[in-house]
Design a protein around this motif. Structure first.
Motif, PDB file in Angstrom:
ATOM      1  N   VAL A  92       0.580  -1.383   0.369  1.00  0.00           N
ATOM      2  CA  VAL A  92      -0.046   0.019   0.060  1.00  0.00           C
ATOM      3  C   VAL A  92       1.448   1.005   0.078  1.00  0.00           C
ATOM      4  O   VAL A  92       1.137   2.191  -0.630  1.00  0.00           O
ATOM      5  CB  VAL A  92      -0.712  -0.364   1.071  1.00  0.00           C
ATOM      6  CG1 VAL A  92      -1.939   1.851   1.432  1.00  0.00           C
ATOM      7  CG2 VAL A  92      -1.924  -1.286   1.334  1.00  0.00           C
ATOM      8  N   GLY A  93       1.795   1.381   0.752  1.00  0.00           N
ATOM      9  CA  GLY A  93       3.064   2.724   0.941  1.00  0.00           C
ATOM     10  C   GLY A  93       3.486   2.616  -0.040  1.00  0.00           C
ATOM     11  O   GLY A  93       3.576   4.369  -0.838  1.00  0.00           O
ATOM     12  N   GLY A  94       3.892   1.589  -1.017  1.00  0.00           N
ATOM     13  CA  GLY A  94       5.102   1.696  -2.488  1.00  0.00           C
ATOM     14  C   GLY A  94       3.717   2.382  -3.206  1.00  0.00           C
ATOM     15  O   GLY A  94       4.110   2.785  -4.174  1.00  0.00           O
ATOM     16  N   LEU A  95       2.905   1.492  -3.338  1.00  0.00           N
ATOM     17  CA  LEU A  95       1.512   2.111  -4.672  1.00  0.00           C
ATOM     18  C   LEU A  95       1.143   3.866  -4.357  1.00  0.00           C
ATOM     19  O   LEU A  95       1.768   5.036  -5.555  1.00  0.00           O
ATOM     20  CB  LEU A  95       0.224   1.356  -4.540  1.00  0.00           C
ATOM     21  CG  LEU A  95       0.756  -0.271  -4.899  1.00  0.00           C
ATOM     22  CD1 LEU A  95      -0.814  -0.544  -4.945  1.00  0.00           C
ATOM     23  CD2 LEU A  95       1.276  -0.025  -6.277  1.00  0.00           C
ATOM     24  N   TYR A  96       1.133   3.759  -3.373  1.00  0.00           N
ATOM     25  CA  TYR A  96       1.093   5.714  -2.630  1.00  0.00           C
ATOM     26  C   TYR A  96       1.938   6.180  -3.095  1.00  0.00           C
ATOM     27  O   TYR A  96       2.005   7.630  -3.571  1.00  0.00           O
ATOM     28  CB  TYR A  96       0.774   5.439  -0.775  1.00  0.00           C
ATOM     29  CG  TYR A  96      -0.164   6.869  -0.849  1.00  0.00           C
ATOM     30  CD1 TYR A  96      -1.808   7.578  -1.209  1.00  0.00           C
ATOM     31  CD2 TYR A  96       0.604   7.564  -0.130  1.00  0.00           C
ATOM     32  CE1 TYR A  96      -2.090   8.539  -1.041  1.00  0.00           C
ATOM     33  CE2 TYR A  96       0.013   8.720   0.482  1.00  0.00           C
ATOM     34  CZ  TYR A  96      -0.913   9.341  -0.295  1.00  0.00           C
ATOM     35  OH  TYR A  96      -1.626  10.350   0.213  1.00  0.00           O
ATOM     36  N   ALA A  97       3.711   5.764  -2.763  1.00  0.00           N
ATOM     37  CA  ALA A  97       4.823   6.815  -3.180  1.00  0.00           C
ATOM     38  C   ALA A  97       4.566   6.524  -4.748  1.00  0.00           C
ATOM     39  O   ALA A  97       5.324   8.083  -5.126  1.00  0.00           O
ATOM     40  CB  ALA A  97       5.976   5.686  -2.646  1.00  0.00           C
ATOM     41  N   THR A  98       4.268   6.084  -4.858  1.00  0.00           N
ATOM     42  CA  THR A  98       4.587   6.442  -7.178  1.00  0.00           C
ATOM     43  C   THR A  98       3.463   8.056  -7.280  1.00  0.00           C
ATOM     44  O   THR A  98       3.498   7.549  -8.520  1.00  0.00           O
ATOM     45  CB  THR A  98       3.819   5.095  -7.211  1.00  0.00           C
ATOM     46  OG1 THR A  98       2.650   4.303  -7.546  1.00  0.00           O
ATOM     47  CG2 THR A  98       5.569   3.965  -7.219  1.00  0.00           C
ATOM     48  N   GLY A  99       2.399   8.099  -5.942  1.00  0.00           N
ATOM     49  CA  GLY A  99       1.215   8.854  -6.935  1.00  0.00           C
ATOM     50  C   GLY A  99       0.103   8.703  -6.786  1.00  0.00           C
ATOM     51  O   GLY A  99      -0.949   9.091  -7.420  1.00  0.00           O
ATOM     52  N   MET A 100      -0.320   7.597  -6.619  1.00  0.00           N
ATOM     53  CA  MET A 100      -1.586   6.361  -7.065  1.00  0.00           C
ATOM     54  C   MET A 100      -2.792   6.920  -5.585  1.00  0.00           C
ATOM     55  O   MET A 100      -1.972   7.926  -4.652  1.00  0.00           O
ATOM     56  CB  MET A 100      -1.460   5.069  -6.536  1.00  0.00           C
ATOM     57  CG  MET A 100      -1.097   4.736  -7.593  1.00  0.00           C
ATOM     58  SD  MET A 100      -1.318   2.735  -7.719  1.00  0.00           S
ATOM     59  CE  MET A 100      -2.635   2.381  -8.326  1.00  0.00           C
ATOM     60  N   SER A 101      -3.669   7.854  -6.227  1.00  0.00           N
ATOM     61  CA  SER A 101      -4.714   8.257  -4.675  1.00  0.00           C
ATOM     62  C   SER A 101      -5.419   6.846  -3.853  1.00  0.00           C
ATOM     63  O   SER A 101      -5.590   5.558  -4.476  1.00  0.00           O
ATOM     64  CB  SER A 101      -5.906   8.723  -5.470  1.00  0.00           C
ATOM     65  OG  SER A 101      -6.049   7.958  -6.474  1.00  0.00           O
ATOM     66  N   PRO A 102      -5.677   7.333  -3.209  1.00  0.00           N
ATOM     67  CA  PRO A 102      -6.311   5.992  -2.612  1.00  0.00           C
ATOM     68  C   PRO A 102      -7.313   5.414  -2.601  1.00  0.00           C
ATOM     69  O   PRO A 102      -7.730   4.333  -3.151  1.00  0.00           O
ATOM     70  CB  PRO A 102      -6.969   6.346  -1.042  1.00  0.00           C
ATOM     71  CG  PRO A 102      -6.128   7.501  -0.294  1.00  0.00           C
ATOM     72  CD  PRO A 102      -5.442   8.082  -2.303  1.00  0.00           C
ATOM     73  N   ASP A 103      -7.744   6.401  -3.666  1.00  0.00           N
ATOM     74  CA  ASP A 103      -9.001   5.511  -4.671  1.00  0.00           C
ATOM     75  C   ASP A 103      -8.849   4.702  -5.658  1.00  0.00           C
ATOM     76  O   ASP A 103      -9.380   3.786  -5.802  1.00  0.00           O
ATOM     77  CB  ASP A 103     -10.279   6.848  -5.069  1.00  0.00           C
ATOM     78  CG  ASP A 103     -11.045   7.700  -4.199  1.00  0.00           C
ATOM     79  OD1 ASP A 103     -11.146   7.387  -2.791  1.00  0.00           O
ATOM     80  OD2 ASP A 103     -11.237   8.737  -4.804  1.00  0.00           O
ATOM     81  N   GLU A 104      -7.890   5.130  -6.303  1.00  0.00           N
ATOM     82  CA  GLU A 104      -6.734   4.506  -7.200  1.00  0.00           C
ATOM     83  C   GLU A 104      -6.432   3.063  -6.694  1.00  0.00           C
ATOM     84  O   GLU A 104      -6.292   1.688  -7.218  1.00  0.00           O
ATOM     85  CB  GLU A 104      -5.571   5.441  -8.059  1.00  0.00           C
ATOM     86  CG  GLU A 104      -6.273   6.717  -8.911  1.00  0.00           C
ATOM     87  CD  GLU A 104      -5.360   7.043  -9.177  1.00  0.00           C
ATOM     88  OE1 GLU A 104      -5.308   7.286 -10.703  1.00  0.00           O
ATOM     89  OE2 GLU A 104      -4.109   7.343  -8.923  1.00  0.00           O
ATOM     90  N   ILE A 105      -6.187   3.298  -5.376  1.00  0.00           N
ATOM     91  CA  ILE A 105      -5.341   1.654  -5.103  1.00  0.00           C
ATOM     92  C   ILE A 105      -6.917   0.672  -4.424  1.00  0.00           C
ATOM     93  O   ILE A 105      -6.805  -0.135  -4.705  1.00  0.00           O
ATOM     94  CB  ILE A 105      -4.731   1.663  -3.294  1.00  0.00           C
ATOM     95  CG1 ILE A 105      -3.316   3.003  -3.846  1.00  0.00           C
ATOM     96  CG2 ILE A 105      -4.426   0.830  -2.765  1.00  0.00           C
ATOM     97  CD1 ILE A 105      -3.202   3.481  -2.383  1.00  0.00           C
TER      98      ILE A 105
END
Length: 762
Positions: free
Chosen positions: A93-106
């Motif tokens: 979850v942290g790695g995806l958010y670090a790339t610029g993905m929003s919580p909705d996209e995750i």
């Protein structure tokens, strides 16, 4: 993924043994790691003079979906995050958010994942190559032992290699293409892992982001380790399940720690070795979690009672727990909030910092030395100078992996001269390319007939750079056989092949008169064959060729004055086989069928000249727990067949009211219609227990001209089946016309595995 990783793999009991092995490897080192030297800091970002805020996201399997809700709450509260340290699910979850993905996209990405399929490397059976489907129906157990290049017998490094997990993470991190320094991500990031060789914590801040996230959640014994710079890296939860100190080292003045790990079980609930193993691993993580929690500026623990680390299907229920837990600290977080304008500008910059590559400039394949990359390139459809098509690429990865030559196949996108290059890497099996599988099959009809056989299959993949496969089968028991075949692709084509083979088999042939066994013959044959064939995609193959050998038949039990035979074998042989079944032993849907011709000729060395033709077709259809199946098979001779080569009926799924081989003749025909239903609590189709019934009509005739509907035999069968590690197990009662009945108990035998002739490898 966190303390209770076992829930992720509940369908696979074998993981418990692997967990116990992993526990012994890391337990001694885990307690001494609290003072582990910190990693080198990544690039730090900060807005003005405000304190830098870091996130420490713990592991916890499916409970980690709560991190998504917590991130959503932080965004609503306009709390900026300057760096993230994550462990296991927290690293994903942290790695995806670090790339610029929003919580909705995750959350949307999570919702599209088939979690039941993710934690198995095996593609759906319909996507397996026909060669691997043949392994499915060969009475072999689902365990592969390997031989390395030094000839040592070894096991895989994990129950799964993480093939599907790797593809998923690589697909979700495409916007990080070309970023090798995680400090250069929109939000600097570090993934916490454990060196399984030394027990040391290793924080990954450089390299391939998807691979780093996968290493952080590689449960020892279940998911194979990731090799990086000579280290074998596994789940970071063993040493730092809540990486507060790592977040401080990365950048943070203030650390918000989100702990979603699972509490230890009460003593009264620990009743088995599985419970002891689970609790022991939980104790390893509990100590380091408590130590790290004391270092956090703000500790957030979502209310996750009732959710386990294996509840991946409950993401939509788990995500809100993190949101609510973070909002409960609204007052404490208010001092870190930016203005609406500041936060909007910051968020826009983070979201636009990276982009997903859209076009592939070139395709490169990196393969082990024994494999010509052109062989692999011929299997895929993705081409250079084309738009990136993830579904097609996923199918390509499956095509390369399904043949069984590699531990895993992954991909990366790397900046090239004219755009992004697709790089596909095939990783050699540490326990291959030589493998050994064992199997058993057993039959008892409670009327004195018992048949027990032990099987072994040795497979040598990658015999040469064209990807040849050498397969050798050994069977001991009532039927004894040694069969070896070289499957040699022609040039770089995935379609055409040649297949020379050698075969020795010895079997017992029963001779019946009505319901009475007159004799048992010992029938032996030595032969060699050469076939030329074509693969019909993943669904089947067609072969044509020649077989030459010698056969003998003499009375083993019965009147010694009965004829003995010493004959030559020589024939043209052709076969067609189709297998589109979704499962090997208890299919729910799909078709399987085939046809063959055995044309014996004096000119080829045969004692007799005759033609033998046969065909079969089976169709399966299901709805919910129920499956209906129907099938038809038949064969005939043109010319007299020697008695040892006649068609045989009787036994389970072949006029089940009769004993095996009780009906014999120069021609035969059988039709069946049946039903079975999965039983148990599971609502899924991949269940293991079934009850069913089927009806059959058929007969065999000494003279094909005598075949008629007027003298068919009719049988009805009731059965119970289990799909097990040993193969299918059946207990069935069959009753035929004339009052005949037979009870069948079989292990490792399935009617879907029956061939057309049973001669050589045709």
């Amino acid at each position: 993924m966190a303390r209770h990783h076992h829930d992720v793999v509940r369908p696979c009991a074998r993981v418990l043994t692997a967990l116990a092995v992993a526990l012994a490897a890391v337990a001694a080192a885990a307690g001494a790691l609290a003072q582990e030297p910190p990693p080198q800091p990544a690039r730090q970002t900060n807005d003005g003079a405000r304190p830098r805020i870091g996130l420490a996201l713990s592991g916890g399997g499916a409970r980690g979906f709560a991190h998504v809700g917590a991130l959503r709450a932080l965004e609503e509260l306009r709390v900026p995050i300057d760096c993230i340290a994550g462990t296991s699910m927290g690293s994903i979850v942290g790695g995806l958010y670090a790339t610029g993905m929003s919580p909705d996209e995750i959350e949307q990405a999570i919702g599209k994942v088939d979690w039941d399929r993710l934690f198995t490397d095996r593609p759906p059976r319909r996507y397996l190559s026909f060669r691997r489907k043949q392994d499915d129906v060969a009475d072999l157990m689902d365990l592969e032992l390997g031989f390395n290049r030094k000839g040592r017998l070894i096991l895989p490094r994990g129950l799964i290699a993480g093939q599907k997990i790797g593809f998923l993470l690589q697909s979700l991190t495409l916007r990080a293409t070309g970023v090798a320094d995680f400090g250069a991500l929109p939000i600097p990031f570090g993934a916490v892992t454990t060196d399984i060789g030394t027990g040391e914590m290793v924080v990954l801040t450089h390299g391939n982001l998807a691979e780093s996230m996968r290493a952080s959640m590689s449960l020892p014994g279940f998911v194979a380790p990731v090799e990086r710079d000579g280290r074998l890296l596994v789940d970071g939860g063993l040493v730092r399940n809540l990486p507060v100190d790592v977040a401080r080292t990365l950048c943070a003045d203030v650390v918000i720690a989100i702990d979603i790990s699972t509490p230890l079980d009460p003593p009264k609930s620990i009743r088995s070795v599985a419970d002891v193993s689970r609790q022991s691993i939980g104790m390893l993580t509990a100590k380091n979690v408590d130590e790290q929690a004391a270092l956090a500026s703000l500790l957030v623990r979502p209310e996750l009672t009732g959710f386990t680390s294996g509840d991946f299907s409950k993401a939509q229920a788990i995500i809100p727990t993190g949101y609510q837990a973070m909002l409960a600290h609204r007052a404490e977080l208010a001092g870190y909030a930016l203005t609406e304008e500041q936060y909007a500008a910051r968020t826009a910059a983070l979201r636009s910092a990276l982009h997903v590559p859209g076009r592939i400039a070139a395709v490169r394949i990196e393969a082990p030395p024994d494999v010509d990359p052109r062989v692999l390139k011929a299997r895929i459809r993705t081409r250079a100078d084309s738009e990136l098509d993830l579904p097609m690429l996923e199918d390509d990865m499956a095509r390369l992996y399904e043949h069984g030559e590699f531990e895993r196949v992954d991909f990366t996108l790397e900046p090239g001269q004219n755009g992004d290059d697709l790089v596909i890497r095939a990783h050699e099996k540490p326990w291959g390319p030589r493998s050994l599988r064992f199997g058993v099959n057993f039959l008892n009809d409670f009327r004195g007939d018992t048949d027990f056989n032990v099987r072994a299959r040795y497979t040598r993949l990658l015999v040469n750079r064209l990807g040849a496969e050498w397969r050798t089968d050994l069977q001991l028991g009532r039927t004894r056989r040694i069969l070896t075949e070289l499957y040699q692709p022609v040039w770089f084509s995935p379609i055409w092949f040649v297949a020379p083979s050698l075969d020795f088999n010895s079997r017992v042939k029963d001779v019946f008169l009505d319901d009475h066994r007159l004799a048992e013959y010992d029938v032996r044959a030595w032969s060699g064959a050469l076939a030329i064939g074509a693969a019909l995609g993943r669904s089947g193959e067609v072969r044509a060729g020649w077989v030459r050998g010698r056969g003998t038949a003499h009375v083993d039990v019965g009147d010694p004055n009965l004829d003995a035979l010493h004959v030559g074998i020589g024939a043209w042989v052709g076969t067609l086989a189709i297998d589109r079944l979704d499962e090997a032993h208890f299919p729910h849907h799909g078709f399987a069928g085939g046809a063959g011709a055995f044309l014996a000729r004096h000119g080829l060395g045969s004692e007799f000249s005759y033609d033998k033709l046969a065909a079969y077709a089976n169709q399966f259809m299901s709805r919910g727990r129920s499956t209906v199946f129907m099938g038809i098979s038949g064969g005939t001779s043109l010319g007299d067949i020697a008695f040892y080569d006649e068609f045989e009926l009787g036994g389970l799924f072949s006029l089940s009211g009769f004993r095996e081989g009780q009906i014999q003749g120069q021609a035969y025909g059988v039709a069946r219609l049946g039903y079975y239903r999965a039983v148990g609590r599971s609502k899924k189709k991949d269940r293991s227990a079934y009850i069913g019934a089927w009806a059959e009509a058929g007969n065999a005739w000494e003279d094909p001209g005598d075949a008629s509907f007027g003298d068919l035999h009719y049988t009805g069968t009731l059965g119970f089946g289990l799909d097990t590690f040993l193969g299918p197990i059946y207990l069935a009662y069959g009753r035929a016309d004339g009052g005949r009945d037979t009870i069948h108990f079989t292990v490792g035998r399935s009617f879907t595995g029956r061939g057309i002739f049973g001669i050589n490898n045709f």
